[in-house]
Design a protein around this motif. Structure first.
Motif, PDB file in Angstrom:
ATOM      1  N   ILE A 104      20.408   7.877  -7.513  1.00 31.19           N
ATOM      2  CA  ILE A 104      20.554   7.728  -8.963  1.00 31.19           C
ATOM      3  C   ILE A 104      19.399   8.435  -9.651  1.00 31.19           C
ATOM      4  O   ILE A 104      18.308   8.588  -9.094  1.00 31.19           O
ATOM      5  CB  ILE A 104      20.617   6.251  -9.408  1.00 31.19           C
ATOM      6  N   ASP A 105      19.653   8.858 -10.889  1.00 30.31           N
ATOM      7  CA  ASP A 105      18.588   9.489 -11.665  1.00 30.31           C
ATOM      8  C   ASP A 105      18.845   9.258 -13.148  1.00 30.31           C
ATOM      9  O   ASP A 105      19.996   9.237 -13.593  1.00 30.31           O
ATOM     10  CB  ASP A 105      18.533  10.999 -11.401  1.00 30.31           C
ATOM     11  N   ALA A 106      17.777   9.065 -13.894  1.00 29.90           N
ATOM     12  CA  ALA A 106      17.836   8.939 -15.348  1.00 29.90           C
ATOM     13  C   ALA A 106      16.871   9.935 -15.967  1.00 29.90           C
ATOM     14  O   ALA A 106      15.767  10.143 -15.447  1.00 29.90           O
ATOM     15  CB  ALA A 106      17.480   7.517 -15.784  1.00 29.90           C
ATOM     16  N   GLU A 107      17.283  10.541 -17.055  1.00 28.43           N
ATOM     17  CA  GLU A 107      16.472  11.510 -17.774  1.00 28.43           C
ATOM     18  C   GLU A 107      16.613  11.276 -19.266  1.00 28.43           C
ATOM     19  O   GLU A 107      17.622  10.734 -19.730  1.00 28.43           O
ATOM     20  CB  GLU A 107      16.927  12.946 -17.457  1.00 28.43           C
ATOM     21  N   GLU A 147      18.821  15.968  -8.930  1.00 24.77           N
ATOM     22  CA  GLU A 147      17.869  14.937  -8.518  1.00 24.77           C
ATOM     23  C   GLU A 147      18.584  13.841  -7.724  1.00 24.77           C
ATOM     24  O   GLU A 147      18.065  13.352  -6.707  1.00 24.77           O
ATOM     25  CB  GLU A 147      17.195  14.334  -9.751  1.00 24.77           C
ATOM     26  N   SER A 148      19.775  13.455  -8.161  1.00 32.92           N
ATOM     27  CA  SER A 148      20.541  12.452  -7.416  1.00 32.92           C
ATOM     28  C   SER A 148      20.945  12.974  -6.040  1.00 32.92           C
ATOM     29  O   SER A 148      20.942  12.217  -5.055  1.00 32.92           O
ATOM     30  CB  SER A 148      21.777  12.033  -8.215  1.00 32.92           C
ATOM     31  N   VAL A 149      21.314  14.247  -5.961  1.00 30.87           N
ATOM     32  CA  VAL A 149      21.633  14.850  -4.658  1.00 30.87           C
ATOM     33  C   VAL A 149      20.438  14.730  -3.722  1.00 30.87           C
ATOM     34  O   VAL A 149      20.576  14.324  -2.557  1.00 30.87           O
ATOM     35  CB  VAL A 149      22.035  16.329  -4.821  1.00 30.87           C
ATOM     36  N   TYR A 150      19.249  15.055  -4.216  1.00 29.88           N
ATOM     37  CA  TYR A 150      18.057  15.009  -3.373  1.00 29.88           C
ATOM     38  C   TYR A 150      17.786  13.588  -2.868  1.00 29.88           C
ATOM     39  O   TYR A 150      17.363  13.399  -1.722  1.00 29.88           O
ATOM     40  CB  TYR A 150      16.843  15.531  -4.141  1.00 29.88           C
ATOM     41  N   LYS A 151      18.058  12.597  -3.703  1.00 30.84           N
ATOM     42  CA  LYS A 151      17.796  11.210  -3.299  1.00 30.84           C
ATOM     43  C   LYS A 151      18.778  10.720  -2.240  1.00 30.84           C
ATOM     44  O   LYS A 151      18.490   9.737  -1.552  1.00 30.84           O
ATOM     45  CB  LYS A 151      17.803  10.307  -4.533  1.00 30.84           C
ATOM     46  N   ALA A 203      24.722   9.598 -10.732  1.00 27.88           N
ATOM     47  CA  ALA A 203      24.706   8.813  -9.491  1.00 27.88           C
ATOM     48  C   ALA A 203      25.652   9.416  -8.473  1.00 27.88           C
ATOM     49  O   ALA A 203      26.690   9.984  -8.816  1.00 27.88           O
ATOM     50  CB  ALA A 203      25.101   7.367  -9.774  1.00 27.88           C
ATOM     51  N   ILE A 204      25.261   9.265  -7.208  1.00 23.92           N
ATOM     52  CA  ILE A 204      26.089   9.600  -6.058  1.00 23.92           C
ATOM     53  C   ILE A 204      26.037   8.425  -5.103  1.00 23.92           C
ATOM     54  O   ILE A 204      24.945   7.902  -4.816  1.00 23.92           O
ATOM     55  CB  ILE A 204      25.592  10.856  -5.322  1.00 23.92           C
ATOM     56  N   ALA A 205      27.183   8.004  -4.610  1.00 25.93           N
ATOM     57  CA  ALA A 205      27.253   7.010  -3.525  1.00 25.93           C
ATOM     58  C   ALA A 205      28.084   7.633  -2.412  1.00 25.93           C
ATOM     59  O   ALA A 205      29.293   7.812  -2.567  1.00 25.93           O
ATOM     60  CB  ALA A 205      27.877   5.712  -4.018  1.00 25.93           C
ATOM     61  N   LEU A 206      27.417   7.985  -1.322  1.00 28.16           N
ATOM     62  CA  LEU A 206      28.086   8.650  -0.196  1.00 28.16           C
ATOM     63  C   LEU A 206      28.555   7.596   0.775  1.00 28.16           C
ATOM     64  O   LEU A 206      27.756   6.888   1.398  1.00 28.16           O
ATOM     65  CB  LEU A 206      27.117   9.618   0.485  1.00 28.16           C
TER      66      LEU A 206
END
Length: 209
Positions: A104-107, A147-151, A203-206
């Protein structure tokens, strides 16, 4: 707001406004023992979000220390992600037998500075955004998506992933990220984005295969 971009089965907690004082576990203290008060307060506040989300999974009073690489160390059997930006912080967690990774990321909702945009976006990505509504700040959405991809990527691979290694295409509240490196079981990730309250969140949930 973060729950708008997460699927069922992922628990989340968020807080807006100044960070509320929150206690730290002894294992969490080491990362901020010499930190300025503002940094310590933000670190503690986002971990309070993480503890709230973990309680919703049935884990009471769990610690989330920072590892040597500063990445959060989640309790066994848990994957998760945290984010914070001025005036907002959030955490999302899920069970590792269901989810391979969560990011997840917030900007702040504002256009990327030109010098940052040139580092973050490829010419093709920039062209794809050329005729979109500037008020949506989709360049910032694209940055947040990466950023979400990196996390999701880093906890699995423990390796660097540059902005240039990820190609993101935005849809209506969704995005697709193609990764130009091997390391995950897939080179395509799908996520969601939203804007509101002066923020951009992604957000990404894999899912576990």
């Amino acid at each position: 707001m973060i729950e708008r971009v997460l699927p069922a089965g992922v628990e989340a907690a968020e807080h807006a406004g100044p960070p509320v004082p929150a206690p730290l576990h002894p294992s969490e203290e080491a990362a901020v023992v010499d930190a300025m008060p503002a940094r310590r307060a933000e670190y503690a506040a986002v971990r309070e979000c993480a503890r709230t989300a973990l309680r919703r999974l049935g884990l009471a009073d769990a610690a989330v220390p920072a590892g040597p690489d500063r990445a959060p160390v989640w309790p066994p059997g848990i994957v998760g992600s945290m984010t914070h930006v001025d005036g907002y912080r959030a955490a999302a967690v899920g069970r590792a037998d269901t989810w391979a990774g969560i990011g997840i990321d917030a900007e702040v909702r504002a256009p990327l500075p030109p010098e940052v945009a040139s580092l973050v976006m490829s010419d093709d990505e920039r062209s794809a955004l050329a005729r979109t509504d500037p008020a949506l700040c989709l360049d910032r959405v694209l940055f947040s998506a990466k950023e979400s991809v990196y996390k999701v990527w880093y906890p699995v691979t423990r390796s660097w992933l540059g902005f240039e290694d990820v190609d993101v295409r935005l849809g209506d509240g969704t995005f697709t990220a193609r990764i130009g490196r091997t390391g995950l079981r897939t080179d395509v990730l799908h996520g969601r984005w939203a804007v509101g309250d002066g923020l951009v969140v992604t957000a990404i949930a894999l899912a576990r295969a």
